[in-house]
Structure formats: structure tokens, C-alpha cells
Design a protein around this motif. Structure first.
Motif, PDB file in Angstrom:
ATOM      1  N   SER A  98       4.091  -4.818  10.753  1.00  0.00           N
ATOM      2  CA  SER A  98       4.002  -5.228   9.423  1.00  0.00           C
ATOM      3  C   SER A  98       3.243  -6.253   9.224  1.00  0.00           C
ATOM      4  O   SER A  98       2.683  -6.980   9.857  1.00  0.00           O
ATOM      5  N   SER A 350      11.201  -6.389   6.005  1.00  0.00           N
ATOM      6  CA  SER A 350       9.809  -5.879   6.069  1.00  0.00           C
ATOM      7  C   SER A 350       9.314  -5.986   7.477  1.00  0.00           C
ATOM      8  O   SER A 350       8.221  -5.321   7.658  1.00  0.00           O
ATOM      9  N   ARG A 352       8.526  -5.191  11.278  1.00  0.00           N
ATOM     10  CA  ARG A 352       8.518  -3.822  11.853  1.00  0.00           C
ATOM     11  C   ARG A 352       7.127  -3.889  12.927  1.00  0.00           C
ATOM     12  O   ARG A 352       6.503  -4.443  12.895  1.00  0.00           O
ATOM     13  N   LEU A 381       7.263   0.163   4.474  1.00  0.00           N
ATOM     14  CA  LEU A 381       6.136  -1.204   4.582  1.00  0.00           C
ATOM     15  C   LEU A 381       5.251  -0.865   3.465  1.00  0.00           C
ATOM     16  O   LEU A 381       4.685   0.160   2.932  1.00  0.00           O
ATOM     17  N   ALA A 384       0.069  -3.440   6.674  1.00  0.00           N
ATOM     18  CA  ALA A 384       0.603  -3.129   7.773  1.00  0.00           C
ATOM     19  C   ALA A 384      -0.873  -3.552   8.764  1.00  0.00           C
ATOM     20  O   ALA A 384      -1.978  -3.545   8.079  1.00  0.00           O
TER      21      ALA A 384
END
Length: 390
Positions: A98, A350, A352, A381, A384
Motif C-alpha cells: 500500500s 489501508s 497491505r 487500495l 500502491a
């Protein structure tokens, strides 16, 4: 926001106390990092899992670590809100984490901004999507220089950035000399003002104008003070005329291939005020944090080691089996992993880590009692960092 912060505090502290009371062995952060085993998952990418109970009043820590060789993998910082990019994250050759903050809890969010828009610096494939309108810790990939890949984690502000106005009869360029000067715009130069300065800009001096800017859009021009947009800025500069709204193009003091703002810097020191987490500057969950970094939360960080490797750390949280960590503990973890500089990225719901198109961390929008992680409660998301082959 206050209710959520209170719930996070009591839940996470209860989880930490529960595990501290029953743990057979408590680990230091360096020991936790030493026992982690890195395994190659793709060319230029290694993965490890940190798991253990620490004695830092955060109870158990569970985290995924990705160690990336930037000479093999470029760090593509992307807006991934489109359906196409959401599918890209699921492809079997996708390795990603993320990214940075976006507008979410702020209000009101006025046009042209909208909910989920990225906050701060974003550069994709050499194109500036968002200039560094906030002085924030950022991940910067400069590409190959002299046969060596240059990746840095450092603060980046508006100073020395140049914009070109595309709506003028003749080319108009201005280079920012001052950012949020406390006594107003100094002299015959270009200055920027964001929400960490206040809700309204100072009035421009004689032969100057005030511009409302959001990302790459020039919204308005005035000879008077202007309201400062939530995720944008007011720029005061020598006078010119243009048809508004129009586009701006931005370039930094040196070419950047890819960049993503986060903040605050975790080491060598955490200083939220110097990175303009203040007043109504987004994200307000940081700028108006009344917990003083006491909450254990899911966190995301990236850093660079002396050898040039880039470390990404996704710490699970809001889970009774892994409540999360504070920013200061996150910084200690990044130091223990060998980073000489590191920065916090967007965590919480958020956070990740993606390996081969699959999410490997535990992610949830709310607190959970165990390790359940249904697809229905995972927030898509918005940005990224994708590790692509050079």
C-alpha cells in the motif's frame, strides 16, 4: 474520529496486557528481527514474517517484511483506484504494498478534490501527478545514476520546484523559493501556503497574484487573499494572467522516476510538526491526533539500508492476536531491520502487502477477535507501490 481512537486505545491495550500476562517468552525487537527468515519469492524480492511477543507493552507483533533490490525492481508509485489497476494488483506477477495517504476523514472536501484523492507527492513513470504540496517524508526512486540505482527516503517540500502554466498566451514559469513562510510572502519571489499554515493565505503584495492550486490544476487567480484548499495550496508569485481553470506541469530540482509521500519520517527522529501534520492539513487522523502516539494500530513503513536495499514493513493490527504498534515502535522495528532512514506510510485499514497477486497480511476495516479476514471488510487500495522488473 474520537470514538474510533478511544475504541482503538482500549482494545489494543487490553490485547497487549492479555498476551504479556500469558507469554512464555518476551522478545526484544532486535531479537524478533534476527529470528525472521527471508525467502526469495521473485527476482529481486525477499519475504519474511516477524512473529513474537515483545516486552514493549504492545504484546504480540505480527508483520510481513519485503526486502527489494532496486537494481532489479523499479518502485512504481501509482494511483490504483481504477478498475484496471485493481485487477493489476491481483495478477500473479504482481508484488506490491500500500502507498501514501488519501482524503478520507476530512470534511468538507470541495471540488476539484474528492474523497480518496492522494495527499502529497506522487510521481508515476516520471510524470508528476501531485507536487509535494506538503513537506512530508517520501519514498523517491531516481532510477539509475552512474550505473547505480538511487532510492532515497527523505523529506521533500515545495522549495525549488518549478511550475509551468499552460493556459497563458506566452510560457509562464515560476520556481518556489519559500514554503509556508510565517510572516507572509517575502520579497519578489514565489511562495506556497498549505493547510498547515492556516485556512486562508496572506494577501499578495503589489505586482503579485495569489493562485489556488490543486495538484496539476490552476483553479483561480486573485489579487486578494484566498482560502487554502484542503489538499492543495495557495501560491503567491509575480503577476501574470491566465484563463482559469487550466493545467500546470511540475518539475522538481532533479528528475524523479517515481515518488510517494507518506510521513512522518521514523528515523533518525519523528517530528510531525516539521512535516506539517498540523491544524487541518490532511490526513486529520495524524494532524489532529489526540492520543499522542499511544494507540497500537496496523502500520506500513518503508526504509533504505546502507547497502541500498529497500525494506517494506506491513504490521498487522486491530486484532486480538496482533493489536499493532505505535509510530515510535514502528521506527524501532525499521532500525532493527537495518534501515538508516525510514518513513511511515498509510496504515490502518489501508495497510497491505501483496505477493504474487495475493494479500499476505491480515487486513480489516474494524477490530476483530481473531485472524478472520473476510473479503467483504477489506478496503480497496487507493495508491500502491508496485515492484516491477527494470
Amino acid at each position: 474520529m474520537r470514538i474510533r481512537a478511544l475504541a482503538d486505545f482500549y482494545y489494543s491495550q487490553a490485547a497487549a496486557l492479555h498476551h504479556l500476562a500469558s507469554a512464555a517468552k518476551l522478545l526484544t525487537l532486535p531479537d524478533l528481527c534476527k529470528i525472521a527468515t527471508f525467502k526469495s519469492v521473485a527476482p529481486g524480492i525477499e519475504h519474511a514474517v516477524l512473529s513474537g511477543v515483545t516486552g514493549l507493552r504492545c504484546g504480540p507483533i505480527r508483520a510481513n517484511v519485503l526486502r527489494v533490490d532496486p537494481a532489479v525492481r523499479k518502485l512504481s508509485c501509482c494511483d490504483v483506484r481504477s478498475a484496471e489497476m485493481q485487477e493489476r494488483l491481483k495478477e500473479p506477477d504482481c508484488y506490491a504494498v500500500s502507498g501514501g495517504f488519501f482524503l478520507f476523514s476530512e470534511a468538507p472536501i470541495l471540488e476539484p478534490s474528492k474523497r480518496t484523492d492522494p495527499v502529497g507527492l506522487l510521481v508515476t513513470d516520471g510524470v508528476v501527478i501531485n507536487p509535494p504540496l506538503f513537506n512530508r517524508g517520501s519514498l523517491l526512486d531516481y532510477g539509475m545514476w552512474g550505473g547505480k540505482c538511487v532510492v532515497k527516503v527523505m523529506e521533500m517540500s515545495m522549495e525549488y520546484w518549478t511550475f509551468t502554466v499552460e493556459g497563458c498566451d506566452k510560457p509562464t514559469k515560476r520556481t518556489v523559493a519559500w514554503h509556508n513562510p510565517p510572516n507572509g510572502p517575502p520579497g519578489d519571489v514565489t511562495s506556497t501556503f498549505n493547510r498547515a499554515y492556516g485556512l486562508r493565505s496572506p494577501a499578495p503584495p503589489k505586482n503579485h497574484v495569489a493562485l489556488t492550486v490543486v495538484g496539476t490544476k490552476l483553479i483561480s487567480i486573485s489579487h486578494s487573499a484566498l482560502d487554502i484548499p484542503l489538499a492543495g495550496a495557495v501560491i503567491i508569485c509575480p503577476e501574470f494572467t491566465a484563463s482559469c481553470p487550466c493545467n500546470l506541469s511540475w518539475e522538481g530540482p532533479s528528475p524523479i522516476i517515481s515518488a510517494m509521500a507518506g510521513g512522518p519520517m521514523l528515523n533518525p527522529v519523528i517530528d510531525k510538526s516539521s512535516e506539517e501534520f498540523a491544524l487541518t492539513a490532511p490526513p486529520v487522523t495524524f494532524s489532529q491526533d489526540e492520543t499522542f502516539d499511544q494507540n497500537l494500530l496496523p502500520r506500513m513503513a518503508c526504509g533504505v539500508t546502507p547497502s541500498g536495499a529497500v525494506i517494506f514493513l506491513a504490521v498487522d493490527g486491530r486484532d486480538m492476536s496482533a493489536p499493532g504498534v505505535t509510530l515510535h515502535i514502528l521506527g524501532d522495528l525499521m532500525r532493527a531491520l537495518g534501515c538508516e532512514s525510514s518513513v511511515n506510510m498509510d496504515g490502518g485499514s489501508s495497510k497491505r502487502a501483496i505477493i504474487g497477486g495475493k494479500v499476505v497480511d491480515t487486513t480489516s476495516e474494524g477490530v476483530v477477535g481473531g485472524s478472520e479476514n473476510g473479503a467483504s471488510n477489506v478496503r480497496p487500495l487507493k495508491s500502491a507501490i508496485i515492484f516491477e522488473m527494470r
